[in-house]
Design an enzyme around this catalytic site. Structure first.
Site, short mmCIF file in Angstrom:
data_model
loop_
_atom_site.label_atom_id
_atom_site.label_comp_id
_atom_site.label_asym_id
_atom_site.label_seq_id
_atom_site.Cartn_x
_atom_site.Cartn_y
_atom_site.Cartn_z
N TYR A 1 34.56 39.58 36.89
CA TYR A 1 34.99 40.74 37.70
C TYR A 1 33.91 41.09 38.73
O TYR A 1 34.21 41.29 39.92
CB TYR A 1 35.25 41.94 36.78
CG TYR A 1 35.43 43.25 37.52
CD1 TYR A 1 36.64 43.55 38.15
CD2 TYR A 1 34.39 44.18 37.61
CE1 TYR A 1 36.81 44.75 38.84
CE2 TYR A 1 34.55 45.39 38.30
CZ TYR A 1 35.76 45.66 38.90
OH TYR A 1 35.92 46.85 39.59
N GLU B 1 29.40 47.21 39.33
CA GLU B 1 29.24 46.01 38.48
C GLU B 1 28.63 44.86 39.28
O GLU B 1 28.04 43.95 38.71
CB GLU B 1 30.60 45.58 37.92
CG GLU B 1 31.19 46.53 36.91
CD GLU B 1 30.48 46.48 35.56
OE1 GLU B 1 29.93 45.42 35.20
OE2 GLU B 1 30.47 47.52 34.87
N SER C 1 32.34 47.69 43.57
CA SER C 1 31.99 48.23 42.25
C SER C 1 30.50 48.09 41.95
O SER C 1 29.86 47.10 42.33
CB SER C 1 32.78 47.45 41.19
OG SER C 1 32.24 47.68 39.92
P1 NAP Z 1 43.52 50.47 38.03
O1 NAP Z 1 43.92 51.80 37.45
O2 NAP Z 1 43.31 49.32 37.13
O3 NAP Z 1 44.62 50.09 39.14
C1 NAP Z 1 44.56 48.91 39.86
C2 NAP Z 1 45.93 48.60 40.45
O4 NAP Z 1 45.84 47.31 41.05
C3 NAP Z 1 47.07 48.54 39.43
O5 NAP Z 1 47.76 49.74 39.37
C4 NAP Z 1 47.95 47.40 39.94
O6 NAP Z 1 49.08 47.96 40.61
C5 NAP Z 1 47.13 46.69 41.00
N1 NAP Z 1 46.95 45.26 40.72
C6 NAP Z 1 47.10 44.31 41.63
N2 NAP Z 1 46.83 43.12 41.11
C7 NAP Z 1 46.48 43.30 39.86
C8 NAP Z 1 46.13 42.41 38.82
N3 NAP Z 1 46.02 41.09 39.03
N4 NAP Z 1 45.85 42.94 37.62
C9 NAP Z 1 45.93 44.26 37.41
N5 NAP Z 1 46.29 45.16 38.37
C10 NAP Z 1 46.56 44.67 39.60
O7 NAP Z 1 42.19 50.63 38.91
P2 NAP Z 1 41.43 51.98 39.36
O8 NAP Z 1 40.62 52.48 38.25
O9 NAP Z 1 42.40 52.87 40.05
O10 NAP Z 1 40.41 51.38 40.44
C11 NAP Z 1 40.78 51.19 41.80
C12 NAP Z 1 39.88 50.14 42.42
O11 NAP Z 1 38.51 50.56 42.34
C13 NAP Z 1 39.95 48.78 41.74
O12 NAP Z 1 39.82 47.80 42.75
C14 NAP Z 1 38.72 48.76 40.85
O13 NAP Z 1 38.26 47.47 40.61
C15 NAP Z 1 37.74 49.58 41.67
N6 NAP Z 1 36.73 50.29 40.90
C16 NAP Z 1 37.12 51.18 39.93
C17 NAP Z 1 36.15 51.86 39.20
C18 NAP Z 1 36.54 52.87 38.15
O14 NAP Z 1 35.65 53.34 37.43
N7 NAP Z 1 37.79 53.26 38.05
C19 NAP Z 1 34.78 51.64 39.48
C20 NAP Z 1 34.44 50.74 40.47
C21 NAP Z 1 35.43 50.09 41.19
P3 NAP Z 1 50.52 47.24 40.63
O15 NAP Z 1 50.72 46.62 39.29
O16 NAP Z 1 51.47 48.36 40.92
O17 NAP Z 1 50.48 46.25 41.74
#
Ligand code: NAP
Length: 321
Positions: free
Chosen positions: A151, A129, A127
């Site tokens: 984070y 971040e 990220s």
């Molecule tokens: P998201 O919608 O929050 O989904 C993350 C998934 O991780 C959840 O559906 C959950 O699936 C699983 N999970 C496993 N352990 C968890 C916990 N302790 N707390 C919450 N969820 C947990 O994330 P996203 O936006 O798709 O992002 C995907 C990845 O890219 C993440 O690693 C995020 O940090 C990274 N990222 C995202 C962004 C952005 O702008 N979206 C930017 C930079 C990096 P289950 O509950 O089914 O296991």
């Protein structure tokens, strides 16, 4: 030709769903990991009409043996590690849980692939971040890191674990360093989704105000369905590397609010700025340089975020129940 097998952790999240749709269009066998196969939400798969394209497996990434079982069973060509506690805000309330989960899970995946001596290519969701307190813009792959939240620290740790496995053990691990990317499937606690959803609810008379923290900061925002393409492209290379995925420009959070309220004809008087919602640490401005991703991966991205906002507001409006 043999179908490729991809494992996606965090399949129920925004990126997991869009990535699964992309891979299903390319005829991959898709294994989606979730913490609970009984309780997981299918709503994103239903929305994207991909529910029959994914084999769901329960897998706790904190449990080493669960990952080993999945890897032995499927011997995946690609493993996209998207699962994480992904909210900066929540990480200030749950620093230990966030750090534990977001680092141990990465280590477990890499160590499993190393021990089993698989050729699986791994994508680690890093990220922007991680960069935190930056001294010059744009951020590039070489910008020093100074993370400003639990984070961000957890993601920096996962990033370096990936590099260490790449350099020490020759595991193919790519860090995709993604800036904020949005879509209709974004969780409602994230800024852009919250602004659009709440503004719509005010318009419908269901809410009375849009309460926000510090909106005089600028961030680099993009469109999630385009960003997952970069994830896939990064694993189609012969060599593992790190890539910034971003729009290349930043926009004031205040401008996002003004644009959305104006689009939906909601008066600006509904906006409430609340210092209690300010983050303990924050940066005034942050945007990245996507040159490497464009040149090496052939990734294309030319959207203005106001065009993305048009798409998001329309989609939210159409699907609001
Ligand atoms: P998201 O919608 O929050 O989904 C993350 C998934 O991780 C959840 O559906 C959950 O699936 C699983 N999970 C496993 N352990 C968890 C916990 N302790 N707390 C919450 N969820 C947990 O994330 P996203 O936006 O798709 O992002 C995907 C990845 O890219 C993440 O690693 C995020 O940090 C990274 N990222 C995202 C962004 C952005 O702008 N979206 C930017 C930079 C990096 P289950 O509950 O089914 O296991």
């Amino acid at each position: 030709m043999k179908r490729k097998v991809a494992v996606i952790s965090g399949i129920t999240g925004q990126d997991g769903a869009y990535l699964a749709r992309l891979l299903s269009r390319q005829d991959y066998i898709i294994i989606g990991l979730t913490r609970s196969s009984h309780n997981f939400s299918k709503k994103n798969f239903v929305y994207l009409d991909i529910i029959s394209d994914i084999i769901i497996e329960e897998c706790d990434l904190l449990d080493f043996s669960s990952i080993i079982k999945i890897l032995i069973k499927y011997k995946p060509d690609e493993f996209y590690n998207l699962a994480a506690q992904s909210s900066v805000g929540i990480s200030f309330e749950q620093p230990i849980g966030t750090l534990n989960y977001n680092t141990q899970s990465v280590l477990n995946i890499l160590e499993s692939v190393r021990i089993l001596q698989l050729d699986t290519k791994i994508y680690q969701a890093s990220s922007s971040e991680m960069f935190g307190k930056v001294h010059s813009l744009p951020v590039t792959e070489l910008t020093p890191m100074h993370p400003l939240s639990p984070y961000a620290i957890s993601k920096a740790s996962g990033f370096w674990i990936g590099i260490n496995y790449r350099e020490s053990y020759k595991v193919f691990c790519v860090n995709g360093i993604l800036f904020n990317h949005e879509s209709y499937l974004r969780s409602p606690n994230f800024f852009v989704k919250k602004v659009i959803r709440t503004s719509l609810e005010i318009k419908k008379g269901l809410k009375s105000e849009l309460r926000v923290g510090n909106i005089d900061v600028k961030r680099d925002f993009g469109y999630a369905p385009d960003y997952v393409k970069a994830m896939w492209l990064s694993l189609q290379q012969d060599k593992a590397d790190d890539y910034l995925i971003c729009s290349g420009t930043s926009i004031y959070l205040r401008d996002i609010i003004n644009y959305t309220l104006d689009y939906l004809n909601v008066p600006l008087s509904k906006l409430v700025e609340d210092e209690a919602l300010f983050r303990p640490t924050d940066m005034d401005d942050m945007y990245g340089d996507n040159k490497k991703a464009k040149e090496v991966l052939g990734w294309e991205y030319n959207r203005s975020f106001f065009d993305v906002l048009d798409l998001l507001i329309e989609e939210e409006n159409k699907n609001y129940k």
